[in-house]
Write a protein that holds these residues in place. Structure first.
Motif, PDB file in Angstrom:
ATOM      1  N   LEU A 117       0.843  -1.186   0.000  1.00  0.00           N
ATOM      2  CA  LEU A 117       0.000   0.000   0.000  1.00  0.00           C
ATOM      3  C   LEU A 117       0.878   1.235   0.000  1.00  0.00           C
ATOM      4  CD1 LEU A 117      -2.936   1.088   0.247  1.00  0.00           C
ATOM      5  CD2 LEU A 117      -2.603   1.074   2.728  1.00  0.00           C
ATOM      6  N   LEU A 118       0.692   2.092  -1.003  1.00  0.00           N
ATOM      7  CA  LEU A 118       1.464   3.321  -1.155  1.00  0.00           C
ATOM      8  C   LEU A 118       0.642   4.509  -0.679  1.00  0.00           C
ATOM      9  CD1 LEU A 118       3.003   1.246  -2.899  1.00  0.00           C
ATOM     10  CD2 LEU A 118       3.405   3.052  -4.567  1.00  0.00           C
ATOM     11  N   PRO A 119       1.235   5.697  -0.537  1.00  0.00           N
ATOM     12  CA  PRO A 119       0.479   6.863  -0.072  1.00  0.00           C
ATOM     13  C   PRO A 119      -0.723   7.162  -0.968  1.00  0.00           C
ATOM     14  CG  PRO A 119       2.833   7.322  -0.031  1.00  0.00           C
ATOM     15  CD  PRO A 119       2.665   6.006  -0.730  1.00  0.00           C
ATOM     16  N   GLY A 120      -1.744   7.753  -0.359  1.00  0.00           N
ATOM     17  CA  GLY A 120      -2.908   8.177  -1.122  1.00  0.00           C
ATOM     18  C   GLY A 120      -3.828   7.054  -1.538  1.00  0.00           C
ATOM     19  N   GLY A 121      -3.705   5.897  -0.895  1.00  0.00           N
ATOM     20  CA  GLY A 121      -4.598   4.793  -1.216  1.00  0.00           C
ATOM     21  C   GLY A 121      -4.302   4.116  -2.531  1.00  0.00           C
ATOM     22  N   ARG A 122      -3.026   4.144  -2.968  1.00  0.00           N
ATOM     23  CA  ARG A 122      -2.636   3.433  -4.186  1.00  0.00           C
ATOM     24  C   ARG A 122      -1.987   2.099  -3.810  1.00  0.00           C
ATOM     25  NH1 ARG A 122      -1.991   8.782  -6.349  1.00  0.00           N
ATOM     26  NH2 ARG A 122      -3.866   9.141  -7.599  1.00  0.00           N
ATOM     27  N   VAL A 162       8.943   1.887   0.987  1.00  0.00           N
ATOM     28  CA  VAL A 162       9.817   2.376   2.052  1.00  0.00           C
ATOM     29  C   VAL A 162       9.513   3.858   2.255  1.00  0.00           C
ATOM     30  CG1 VAL A 162      12.188   2.626   2.860  1.00  0.00           C
ATOM     31  CG2 VAL A 162      11.569   0.695   1.395  1.00  0.00           C
ATOM     32  N   ALA A 163       8.706   4.154   3.266  1.00  0.00           N
ATOM     33  CA  ALA A 163       8.240   5.516   3.484  1.00  0.00           C
ATOM     34  C   ALA A 163       9.389   6.468   3.804  1.00  0.00           C
ATOM     35  CB  ALA A 163       7.208   5.535   4.608  1.00  0.00           C
ATOM     36  N   GLU A 164      10.398   5.968   4.548  1.00  0.00           N
ATOM     37  CA  GLU A 164      11.501   6.833   4.940  1.00  0.00           C
ATOM     38  C   GLU A 164      12.291   7.346   3.740  1.00  0.00           C
ATOM     39  OE1 GLU A 164      10.807   3.934   6.154  1.00  0.00           O
ATOM     40  OE2 GLU A 164      10.538   4.123   8.331  1.00  0.00           O
ATOM     41  N   ARG A 165      12.294   6.611   2.667  1.00  0.00           N
ATOM     42  CA  ARG A 165      13.040   7.002   1.468  1.00  0.00           C
ATOM     43  C   ARG A 165      12.128   7.467   0.338  1.00  0.00           C
ATOM     44  NH1 ARG A 165      18.179   5.333   2.371  1.00  0.00           N
ATOM     45  NH2 ARG A 165      18.792   5.781   0.218  1.00  0.00           N
ATOM     46  N   ASN A 166      10.812   7.350   0.561  1.00  0.00           N
ATOM     47  CA  ASN A 166       9.828   7.730  -0.445  1.00  0.00           C
ATOM     48  C   ASN A 166      10.065   6.977  -1.757  1.00  0.00           C
ATOM     49  OD1 ASN A 166       7.457   9.290  -0.698  1.00  0.00           O
ATOM     50  ND2 ASN A 166       8.506  10.744  -2.022  1.00  0.00           N
ATOM     51  N   LEU A 167      10.362   5.682  -1.636  1.00  0.00           N
ATOM     52  CA  LEU A 167      10.643   4.842  -2.794  1.00  0.00           C
ATOM     53  C   LEU A 167       9.891   3.517  -2.677  1.00  0.00           C
ATOM     54  CD1 LEU A 167      14.513   5.288  -3.210  1.00  0.00           C
ATOM     55  CD2 LEU A 167      12.745   6.188  -4.746  1.00  0.00           C
ATOM     56  N   LEU A 181       7.646   8.160  -6.873  1.00  0.00           N
ATOM     57  CA  LEU A 181       6.254   8.471  -7.198  1.00  0.00           C
ATOM     58  C   LEU A 181       6.206   9.772  -7.994  1.00  0.00           C
ATOM     59  CD1 LEU A 181       4.696   7.787  -3.670  1.00  0.00           C
ATOM     60  CD2 LEU A 181       5.424   6.148  -5.414  1.00  0.00           C
ATOM     61  N   LYS A 182       5.550   9.746  -9.139  1.00  0.00           N
ATOM     62  CA  LYS A 182       5.449  10.923 -10.002  1.00  0.00           C
ATOM     63  C   LYS A 182       3.981  11.244 -10.271  1.00  0.00           C
ATOM     64  CE  LYS A 182       9.915  11.256 -10.583  1.00  0.00           C
ATOM     65  NZ  LYS A 182      10.690  12.326  -9.916  1.00  0.00           N
ATOM     66  N   ASP A 183       3.686  12.551 -10.360  1.00  0.00           N
ATOM     67  CA  ASP A 183       2.315  13.022 -10.646  1.00  0.00           C
ATOM     68  C   ASP A 183       1.311  12.387  -9.687  1.00  0.00           C
ATOM     69  OD1 ASP A 183       3.369  14.441 -12.847  1.00  0.00           O
ATOM     70  OD2 ASP A 183       3.140  12.690 -14.150  1.00  0.00           O
ATOM     71  N   TRP A 184       1.689  12.265  -8.426  1.00  0.00           N
ATOM     72  CA  TRP A 184       0.908  11.506  -7.466  1.00  0.00           C
ATOM     73  C   TRP A 184      -0.427  12.167  -7.120  1.00  0.00           C
ATOM     74  CZ3 TRP A 184       2.267   6.818  -7.576  1.00  0.00           C
ATOM     75  CH2 TRP A 184       1.837   5.898  -6.614  1.00  0.00           C
ATOM     76  N   SER A 203      16.973 -16.543  -8.993  1.00  0.00           N
ATOM     77  CA  SER A 203      15.530 -16.629  -8.838  1.00  0.00           C
ATOM     78  C   SER A 203      15.032 -15.914  -7.584  1.00  0.00           C
ATOM     79  CB  SER A 203      15.093 -18.102  -8.805  1.00  0.00           C
ATOM     80  OG  SER A 203      13.695 -18.202  -8.692  1.00  0.00           O
ATOM     81  N   GLY A 204      14.787 -14.598  -7.698  1.00  0.00           N
ATOM     82  CA  GLY A 204      14.292 -13.830  -6.568  1.00  0.00           C
ATOM     83  C   GLY A 204      12.971 -14.379  -6.046  1.00  0.00           C
ATOM     84  N   HIS A 205      12.905 -14.630  -4.724  1.00  0.00           N
ATOM     85  CA  HIS A 205      11.730 -15.232  -4.114  1.00  0.00           C
ATOM     86  C   HIS A 205      10.916 -14.250  -3.283  1.00  0.00           C
ATOM     87  CE1 HIS A 205      13.364 -19.655  -4.152  1.00  0.00           C
ATOM     88  NE2 HIS A 205      13.103 -19.181  -5.349  1.00  0.00           N
ATOM     89  N   ASP A 206      11.581 -13.417  -2.486  1.00  0.00           N
ATOM     90  CA  ASP A 206      10.837 -12.574  -1.554  1.00  0.00           C
ATOM     91  C   ASP A 206      11.673 -11.370  -1.167  1.00  0.00           C
ATOM     92  OD1 ASP A 206       8.624 -11.927   0.111  1.00  0.00           O
ATOM     93  OD2 ASP A 206       9.746 -12.619   1.849  1.00  0.00           O
ATOM     94  N   LEU A 207      10.994 -10.291  -0.809  1.00  0.00           N
ATOM     95  CA  LEU A 207      11.645  -9.044  -0.425  1.00  0.00           C
ATOM     96  C   LEU A 207      10.973  -8.518   0.829  1.00  0.00           C
ATOM     97  CD1 LEU A 207      13.764  -6.929  -1.455  1.00  0.00           C
ATOM     98  CD2 LEU A 207      11.857  -5.756  -2.557  1.00  0.00           C
ATOM     99  N   SER A 208      11.780  -8.143   1.843  1.00  0.00           N
ATOM    100  CA  SER A 208      11.247  -7.668   3.111  1.00  0.00           C
ATOM    101  C   SER A 208      12.012  -6.436   3.580  1.00  0.00           C
ATOM    102  CB  SER A 208      11.366  -8.749   4.199  1.00  0.00           C
ATOM    103  OG  SER A 208      10.707  -9.926   3.827  1.00  0.00           O
ATOM    104  N   LEU A 209      11.299  -5.522   4.208  1.00  0.00           N
ATOM    105  CA  LEU A 209      11.919  -4.369   4.851  1.00  0.00           C
ATOM    106  C   LEU A 209      12.293  -4.775   6.268  1.00  0.00           C
ATOM    107  CD1 LEU A 209      12.591  -1.295   4.765  1.00  0.00           C
ATOM    108  CD2 LEU A 209      10.285  -0.909   5.662  1.00  0.00           C
ATOM    109  N   VAL A 210      13.591  -4.673   6.614  1.00  0.00           N
ATOM    110  CA  VAL A 210      14.040  -5.170   7.908  1.00  0.00           C
ATOM    111  C   VAL A 210      14.660  -4.093   8.795  1.00  0.00           C
ATOM    112  CG1 VAL A 210      14.350  -7.529   7.118  1.00  0.00           C
ATOM    113  CG2 VAL A 210      16.242  -5.921   6.912  1.00  0.00           C
ATOM    114  N   SER A 211      14.900  -2.909   8.241  1.00  0.00           N
ATOM    115  CA  SER A 211      15.411  -1.798   9.044  1.00  0.00           C
ATOM    116  C   SER A 211      15.167  -0.515   8.263  1.00  0.00           C
ATOM    117  CB  SER A 211      16.911  -1.959   9.332  1.00  0.00           C
ATOM    118  OG  SER A 211      17.668  -1.748   8.153  1.00  0.00           O
TER     119      SER A 211
END
Length: 295
Positions: A117-122, A162-167, A181-184, A203-211
């Motif tokens: 879930l990204l900002p603005g309900g996207r 990643v909210a802290e980096r806005n990415l 995010l462009k033209d948000w 073969s990428g399986h999963d991605l997690s934010l850990v810090s």
């Protein structure tokens, strides 16, 4: 035997302060999502504190959506853990209110593998083996029938905001990408590719934010941490000797690690904890993960 799906997610008991412990695991398989009390569970007895089935939403979801959501393979807490974002490779995405169990959003998204879930309900969705080409898609929770943006990505398996980096970071079969995010604030928002990195694991399986500055990604033959400031991948030592890790979450504040791993065959999994060291077998769910091999 019917194939079922899993991704585990962690909910922390506070806001990342030192000393706090993991206390919940969200797990999903087939048409079910459960929340487990990790502290009260062991290998012989797993304590389930919350449960939702696709059939619980029969009055909210059209019949064809119930069928799409019968193979849930990603379940992620969002919006301060008040909502759950579910994806199913059979073709569905659902945003679920945890307290009321109401469906706040649903869309038919073939081969949806992971979302955030990204900002603005996207909602950004990573797709694997899409009939029209593998890609990332962007939706607005107020317009579930409309795809706002698409970009191609081979075998999308990870989606992390990643909210802290806005990415927004997306993991594919052989690369990791960062989007801004462009033209948000317009009717036509976009995800703009800022950078991409070849990943050091097959073969990428999963991605997690850990810090605040780190991602953890798993693949067929290894797990790596990724420093978002330097773009450097580093072997994740606790799991370097462990192959076929499908999902992994690590709390660097408490050194708590939870991951799922192939056990006995490619398709069956258990959940492993480290520190404390124990193993949980989830009751009544055959754990499964799909579309991780390039073909």
């Amino acid at each position: 035997m019917k194939r079922l799906f899993i991704l585990t997610c962690l909910i922390l008991s506070g806001c990342g302060t030192a000393g706090e412990k993991l206390h919940e695991i969200i797990a999903c398989g087939d048409d079910k999502v459960i929340i487990i009390d990790a502290k009260a569970s062991d290998e012989e007895s797993v304590t389930i504190v919350w449960e939702w089935k696709t059939s619980d939403a029969a009055s909210q979801l059209p019949e064809e959506y119930q069928e799409y959501m019968n193979t849930i393979d990603d379940c992620k807490p969002v919006n301060n853990n008040t909502q759950l974002l579910l994806t199913a490779s059979s073709g569905g995405v659902v945003l679920l209110d945890r307290a009321t169990k109401n469906c706040l959003f649903y869309a038919h998204v073939p081969n949806a593998h992971s979302a955030d879930l990204l900002p603005g309900g996207r909602i950004a969705v990573a797709l694997s083996i899409h009939p029209a080409g593998n890609r990332i898609e962007l939706y607005d929770i107020r317009k579930p029938e409309q795809v706002l943006f698409r970009d191609s990505l081979y075998s999308g398996h990870g989606a992390v905001w990643v909210a802290e980096r806005n990415l927004f970071y997306a993991l594919g079969y052989d690369e990791l990408r960062a989007y801004s995010l462009k033209d948000w604030d317009t009717p036509a928002p976009k995800l703009a590719l800022e950078k991409k990195w070849p990943i050091p694991v097959e073969s990428g399986h999963d991605l997690s934010l850990v810090s605040g500055n780190g991602l953890l990604l798993s693949g067929h033959e290894g797990v790596y941490s990724f420093d978002m400031s330097t773009g450097k991948f580093t072997p994740f030592e606790p799991l370097q000797s462990t192959n076929d890790v499908k999902s992994v979450n690590y709390n660097d504040k408490t050194a708590e690690l939870i991951y799922t791993k192939a056990e006995e065959s490619w398709w069956t999994y258990h959940i492993y904890f480290k520190n404390p060291d124990k193993t949980l077998t989830i009751p009544n769910i055959k754990l499964y993960k799909v579309r991780t091999i390039k073909n």
